[in-house]
Enzyme design. Structure first.
Site, PDB file in Angstrom:
ATOM      1  N   ASP A 104       1.161  -1.197  -0.159  1.00 38.29           N
ATOM      2  CA  ASP A 104      -0.068   0.136  -0.069  1.00 38.29           C
ATOM      3  C   ASP A 104       0.573   1.413   0.002  1.00 38.29           C
ATOM      4  O   ASP A 104       0.557   2.254   0.164  1.00 38.29           O
ATOM      5  CB  ASP A 104      -0.968   0.139   1.229  1.00 38.29           C
ATOM      6  N   LYS A 150       2.454   2.367  -5.448  1.00 39.99           N
ATOM      7  CA  LYS A 150       2.955   1.030  -6.673  1.00 39.99           C
ATOM      8  C   LYS A 150       2.151   1.591  -7.559  1.00 39.99           C
ATOM      9  O   LYS A 150       2.657   2.200  -8.392  1.00 39.99           O
ATOM     10  CB  LYS A 150       3.474  -0.155  -6.286  1.00 39.99           C
ATOM     11  N   GLY A 173      -3.721  -4.187  -4.947  1.00 39.77           N
ATOM     12  CA  GLY A 173      -4.426  -2.732  -5.074  1.00 39.77           C
ATOM     13  C   GLY A 173      -3.611  -2.428  -4.599  1.00 39.77           C
ATOM     14  O   GLY A 173      -3.152  -1.671  -3.883  1.00 39.77           O
ATOM     15  N   HIS A 174      -3.990  -1.269  -5.957  1.00 38.93           N
ATOM     16  CA  HIS A 174      -3.531  -0.642  -6.366  1.00 38.93           C
ATOM     17  C   HIS A 174      -4.908   1.073  -6.776  1.00 38.93           C
ATOM     18  O   HIS A 174      -5.927   0.248  -7.815  1.00 38.93           O
ATOM     19  CB  HIS A 174      -2.476  -0.603  -7.798  1.00 38.93           C
ATOM     20  N   GLN A 214       1.875  -6.347  -2.922  1.00 40.14           N
ATOM     21  CA  GLN A 214       2.082  -6.320  -1.061  1.00 40.14           C
ATOM     22  C   GLN A 214       3.572  -5.528  -1.253  1.00 40.14           C
ATOM     23  O   GLN A 214       3.829  -4.349  -1.187  1.00 40.14           O
ATOM     24  CB  GLN A 214       2.490  -7.882  -0.963  1.00 40.14           C
TER      25      GLN A 214
END
Length: 427
Positions: free
Chosen positions: A13, A16, A40-41, A223
């Protein structure tokens, strides 16, 4: 042109997606090399916000080829839903490539993830419940299903039956659940075969040929370093290798092709799920970081645990990844504090420890040793160069750089695509 690796230097988080998107206009291929839809991005383009879970962030760059590498585990329903959502918003997804060697998350993997986590009770790991761990376990146990198996129904049925031999025993006798029918699973998986076929190829071959043609390949980890199954805060980790070594095994590109390894580093620290977190805050400062930083998991929807910057963790990430650069994100979130604490070492049973301890018990009991840096109150979101930052913000960045062991080559001063200060080019 050698390949670049971009990865999280903390617990994930870190931003990225923003970093990958920034580079997306300058690279030819962006590769997800591990993880699944547990990552998740969030990418902000103009006034549009995109939440990506399985797809590489480069899919938002029209001249970039997005690639899902062999090290990723793919939930076909999630992937097709994500593609459909982007198509509805006018994003061209036709260039996507998927490795035929990537493993599929079968419905029974999701079931096993959820029931086993509940069974652990207070000892639970804090998984996302999306079947990631059980799918990687199947892969290592050689009972996994790969994307290419969708195109041989006989092999697919054999593999599903083999996987369910033990799982059904556990579901019925241990978890008091119904057994899962293999033929029903096969029928469900086969529904995705033709929809995925246009994307499936030998991505390792494609990427290596691209590098031979002087194309730029960016490998994007999900991650973060401290969630790596080998180098993270085990067992509170993911089931794959987000670290730089995982980029090679998860993409089929050899280490001699990689020229730079870029670590994404948040200006403070967050993590989701259980596990040790030395600088975690339980006071108003922690709540302020959560609120101002919008610290809610893109995939999980869970509030992130928040704390001050941890320099030993940054140095650890530099070491295990061989980082050549840092991209510092969310510096703007720290605007308004009179002084900003930075963890420079740990106190473990009365001893000062400068590095992340290898012993899990020691790390669990580590207490942060803080230094306090002067804060700033000026709005930094419009800054276009390092010199335009307030002096105290400049000093904070330089202090973090000195403590972390690699140069900070870019700084995020806001969530937008254009709210970035580039100090040194990554290309």
């Amino acid at each position: 042109m050698p390949a670049l690796v971009l990865l999280g230097a903390q617990w994930g988080d870190e931003g990225k997606g923003k970093a990958t998107d920034l580079l997306g206009g300058s690279v030819d291929y962006v590769v997800r090399y591990q993880g699944g839809n547990n990552a998740g991005h969030t990418v902000v383009v103009g006034d549009q916000k995109y939440a990506l879970h399985l797809l590489p962030s480069g899919i938002l760059s029209p001249n970039c080829v997005p690639v899902i590498g062999n090290g990723v585990v793919v939930d076909p329903a999630v992937l097709l839903s994500e593609l459909s959502g982007l198509n509805e918003r006018g994003v061209d997804t036709s260039k996507l490539l998927i490795s035929g060697n990537a493993h599929l998350i079968a419905p029974y993997n999701v079931t096993m993830d959820k029931v086993s986590e509940r069974f652990l009770g207070k000892r639970k790991i804090g998984t996302t419940g999306r079947g990631i761990g059980p799918t990687y376990a199947d892969k290592i146990n050689r009972t996994g299903i790969r994307v290419q198996d969708l195109y041989d129904e006989s092999i697919l049925l054999q593999k599903v039956e083999a996987a369910l031999d033990i799982k059904n025993q556990m579901l019925v006798k241990l978890y008091n659940r119904r057994a899962i029918d293999a033929e029903r699973i096969v029928a469900e998986l086969l529904e995705y075969a033709e929809k995925l076929r246009p994307y499936v190829t030998d991505t390792s071959l494609v990427l290596n040929k691209a590098l031979e043609e002087d194309k730029v390949v960016l490998m994007e980890g999900g991650q973060g370093t401290l969630l790596d199954v080998d180098h993270g805060t085990y067992p509170f980790v993911t089931s794959s290798n987000p670290t730089a070594g995982g980029a090679c095994t998860g993409s089929g590109v050899g280490p001699t092709k990689i020229s730079r390894v870029i670590g994404i580093l948040k200006a403070y620290t967050t993590r989701v799920g259980a596990g040790p977190f030395p600088t975690e805050l339980f006071d108003e400062d922690g709540e302020a970081l959560r609120r101002i930083g919008g610290e809610r998991g893109v995939t999980t929807g869970r509030d992130r645990r928040c704390g001050w910057f941890d320099a030993p963790i940054a140095r650890y990430a530099t070491r295990v990844n061989g980082l050549t650069d840092f991209f510092l994100t969310k510096l703007d979130v720290l605007t308004g504090w009179e002084r900003v604490p930075v963890c420079v070492a740990y106190d473990i049973d009365g001893k000062r420890v400068e590095e992340v301890p290898y012993n899990q018990t020691d790390f669990h009991h580590a207490k942060p040793v803080y230094e306090y840096l002067p804060g700033w109150s000026e709005d930094i979101t419009k800054a276009k160069s390092f010199a335009e930052l307030p002096k105290n913000a400049q000093a904070y960045v330089k202090a973090l750089e000195d403590m972390s062991g690699a140069p900070i080559s870019a700084i995020g001063v806001g969530p937008g695509r254009d709210e970035t200060i580039e100090i040194n080019s990554f290309l």
